[in-house]
Write a protein that holds these residues in place. Structure first.
Motif, short mmCIF file in Angstrom:
data_model
loop_
_atom_site.label_atom_id
_atom_site.label_comp_id
_atom_site.label_asym_id
_atom_site.label_seq_id
_atom_site.Cartn_x
_atom_site.Cartn_y
_atom_site.Cartn_z
N SER A 184 11.59 -18.62 -14.98
CA SER A 184 12.84 -18.77 -15.73
C SER A 184 13.08 -20.22 -16.13
CB SER A 184 14.02 -18.27 -14.90
OG SER A 184 14.14 -19.00 -13.69
N GLN A 185 12.41 -21.17 -15.44
CA GLN A 185 12.59 -22.59 -15.73
C GLN A 185 11.45 -23.15 -16.57
OE1 GLN A 185 13.16 -24.64 -12.01
NE2 GLN A 185 15.13 -23.69 -11.63
N VAL A 186 10.22 -22.87 -16.18
CA VAL A 186 9.05 -23.37 -16.90
C VAL A 186 7.89 -22.43 -16.65
CG1 VAL A 186 8.24 -24.88 -15.03
CG2 VAL A 186 7.65 -25.42 -17.39
N ARG A 187 7.07 -22.22 -17.66
CA ARG A 187 5.88 -21.38 -17.52
C ARG A 187 4.64 -22.26 -17.64
NH1 ARG A 187 9.02 -17.26 -21.01
NH2 ARG A 187 10.35 -16.35 -19.42
N VAL A 188 3.80 -22.20 -16.63
CA VAL A 188 2.57 -23.00 -16.58
C VAL A 188 1.39 -22.06 -16.72
CG1 VAL A 188 1.20 -24.63 -15.22
CG2 VAL A 188 3.71 -24.68 -15.08
N VAL A 189 0.57 -22.29 -17.73
CA VAL A 189 -0.53 -21.38 -18.08
C VAL A 189 -1.80 -22.20 -18.28
CG1 VAL A 189 -1.29 -19.56 -19.66
CG2 VAL A 189 1.17 -19.97 -19.31
N GLN A 190 -2.94 -21.60 -17.94
CA GLN A 190 -4.22 -22.23 -18.21
C GLN A 190 -5.04 -21.34 -19.14
OE1 GLN A 190 -6.21 -24.32 -14.85
NE2 GLN A 190 -4.60 -23.45 -13.57
N LEU A 191 -5.76 -21.98 -20.06
CA LEU A 191 -6.67 -21.29 -20.97
C LEU A 191 -8.08 -21.85 -20.77
CD1 LEU A 191 -4.64 -21.39 -24.33
CD2 LEU A 191 -4.73 -19.51 -22.66
N LEU A 192 -9.08 -21.00 -20.87
CA LEU A 192 -10.45 -21.46 -20.79
C LEU A 192 -11.35 -20.58 -21.64
CD1 LEU A 192 -12.15 -20.21 -17.56
CD2 LEU A 192 -9.69 -19.98 -17.80
N PRO A 193 -12.40 -21.15 -22.20
CA PRO A 193 -13.29 -20.38 -23.07
C PRO A 193 -14.26 -19.51 -22.27
CG PRO A 193 -14.05 -22.63 -22.93
CD PRO A 193 -12.76 -22.58 -22.17
N ALA A 194 -14.57 -18.36 -22.82
CA ALA A 194 -15.53 -17.46 -22.19
C ALA A 194 -16.96 -17.98 -22.35
CB ALA A 194 -15.43 -16.06 -22.80
N GLU A 195 -17.20 -18.78 -23.38
CA GLU A 195 -18.53 -19.28 -23.67
C GLU A 195 -18.45 -20.74 -24.11
OE1 GLU A 195 -20.10 -16.75 -26.73
OE2 GLU A 195 -19.18 -14.97 -25.84
N MET A 196 -19.59 -21.34 -24.42
CA MET A 196 -19.60 -22.69 -24.95
C MET A 196 -18.89 -22.72 -26.30
SD MET A 196 -20.92 -25.57 -23.78
CE MET A 196 -22.42 -25.19 -22.89
N VAL A 197 -18.16 -23.81 -26.55
CA VAL A 197 -17.40 -23.96 -27.79
C VAL A 197 -18.01 -25.08 -28.63
CG1 VAL A 197 -15.12 -24.37 -28.79
CG2 VAL A 197 -15.32 -23.21 -26.58
N ASP A 198 -18.14 -24.82 -29.91
CA ASP A 198 -18.66 -25.81 -30.85
C ASP A 198 -17.57 -26.84 -31.13
OD1 ASP A 198 -19.88 -27.28 -32.81
OD2 ASP A 198 -19.99 -25.66 -34.28
N THR A 199 -17.68 -28.01 -30.52
CA THR A 199 -16.72 -29.09 -30.72
C THR A 199 -17.49 -30.38 -31.01
OG1 THR A 199 -16.71 -29.77 -28.40
CG2 THR A 199 -15.15 -28.03 -29.04
N PRO A 200 -16.83 -31.39 -31.56
CA PRO A 200 -17.50 -32.66 -31.78
C PRO A 200 -18.08 -33.24 -30.50
CG PRO A 200 -15.47 -32.60 -33.03
CD PRO A 200 -15.48 -31.36 -32.17
N GLY A 201 -17.38 -33.07 -29.38
CA GLY A 201 -17.89 -33.58 -28.11
C GLY A 201 -19.19 -32.92 -27.70
N ILE A 202 -19.26 -31.60 -27.89
CA ILE A 202 -20.49 -30.88 -27.58
C ILE A 202 -21.62 -31.34 -28.49
CG2 ILE A 202 -21.61 -28.61 -27.70
CD1 ILE A 202 -19.93 -28.89 -25.23
N ARG A 203 -21.34 -31.49 -29.76
CA ARG A 203 -22.38 -31.88 -30.72
C ARG A 203 -22.95 -33.27 -30.42
NH1 ARG A 203 -23.20 -29.08 -35.53
NH2 ARG A 203 -21.98 -27.15 -35.70
N LYS A 204 -22.12 -34.14 -29.88
CA LYS A 204 -22.61 -35.47 -29.52
C LYS A 204 -23.66 -35.41 -28.41
CE LYS A 204 -18.52 -38.20 -30.72
NZ LYS A 204 -17.41 -39.03 -30.20
N ARG A 205 -23.61 -34.36 -27.61
CA ARG A 205 -24.55 -34.25 -26.50
C ARG A 205 -25.74 -33.36 -26.83
NH1 ARG A 205 -19.73 -33.16 -24.24
NH2 ARG A 205 -20.30 -31.13 -23.43
N ARG A 206 -25.86 -32.97 -28.09
CA ARG A 206 -26.98 -32.15 -28.54
C ARG A 206 -27.82 -32.94 -29.53
NH1 ARG A 206 -25.08 -29.86 -24.84
NH2 ARG A 206 -24.26 -27.73 -24.71
#
Length: 255
Positions: free
Chosen positions: A174-196
């Motif tokens: 009722s005051q604050v909702r704390v939620v976490q999200l995470l990917p099921a698989e690898m995600v194509d991001t600039p950070g990932i591409r830098k390491r490939r």
């Protein structure tokens, strides 16, 4: 910086210059929220975030980052409805523990854990003042799998997840909702591409846009029914509770 509207809910996206954070910021802008992106690099230099605010923030700078977050809350806090924490430090590559530089460990600790601590400390009072506030942290499968060659990343992300779990248990939804999200698989991001390698094909990876639907839904409902949960997002933007089926380890992906 664009003029501040006095009646539109405000959302902070920490680490929103690229990748998942940028995709979430774009979706929330389209939803009509006033979005403030916190990052070291200017996210407004490229198309897609027209109408957003940029607040320069370097989470590796400890006390400076805490002061900047406090200044931002002073400016926007009276309308702050939600915070999405997407800032992350991986390091340049996967490596055995004994090859990890102290500087890499300190960057991971500062960004993945201490930055989250500072953000919670700065924004929770504002979120609690307009209940129910929403705080969403981007998590990782390493929280559940650990894995070789990424000890620092796994340790800091696991600690961050437990930090959010603890905060979720301190406050009723009722005051604050704390939620976490995470990917099921690898995600194509600039950070990932830098390491490939430049020739590496990322077409089989998830797209950051997969997080947009759930981000908007959480914003619309202020996380109703999701308080204290960790939600796995798949390549089709479908969501499941992490307790239903643990995410697969990505330890064996190419380095």
């Amino acid at each position: 910086m664009h003029p501040v509207s006095s009646d539109v809910p405000c959302v902070f996206v920490i680490g929103g210059s690229a990748g998942i954070g940028r995709a979430i910021a774009q979706a929330l802008l389209a939803e009509g929220a006033q979005v403030v992106v916190f990052s070291r690099s200017d996210p407004l230099a490229y198309p897609g975030l027209e109408g957003a605010h940029w607040w320069p923030l370097d989470l590796t700078r400890g006390d400076d980052s805490r002061r900047e977050l406090a200044r931002a809350v002073t400016r926007f806090g009276s309308r702050l409805a939600a915070v999405f924490y997407s800032a992350v430090a991986y390091g340049p590559r996967r490596a055995p523990l004994l090859e990890v530089l102290d500087s890499q460990w300190r960057e991971q600790l500062a960004t993945n854990l201490e930055g989250l601590w500072h953000t919670l400390s700065a924004t929770l009072p504002a979120l609690l003042a307009r209940p129910p506030g929403l705080f969403v942290g981007l998590s990782s499968e390493v929280v559940y799998n650990g894995g070789p060659l990424r000890a620092g990343y796994a340790a800091t992300k696991a600690a961050a997840s437990n930090l959010l779990q603890s905060v979720a248990q301190e406050y009723p939804e009722s005051q604050v909702r704390v939620v976490q999200l995470l990917p099921a698989e690898m995600v194509d991001t600039p950070g990932i591409r830098k390491r490939r390698d430049a020739s590496f094909d990322c077409s089989g990876y998830m797209n950051s846009a997969c997080f947009q639907t759930v981000a908007v839904q959480l914003y619309r409902t202020r996380g109703f029914g999701a308080h204290g949960r960790a939600l796995v997002v798949d390549a089709h933007s479908q969501v499941r509770d992490v307790n239903q089926h643990l995410p697969a380890s990505q330890s064996r992906q190419p380095t």
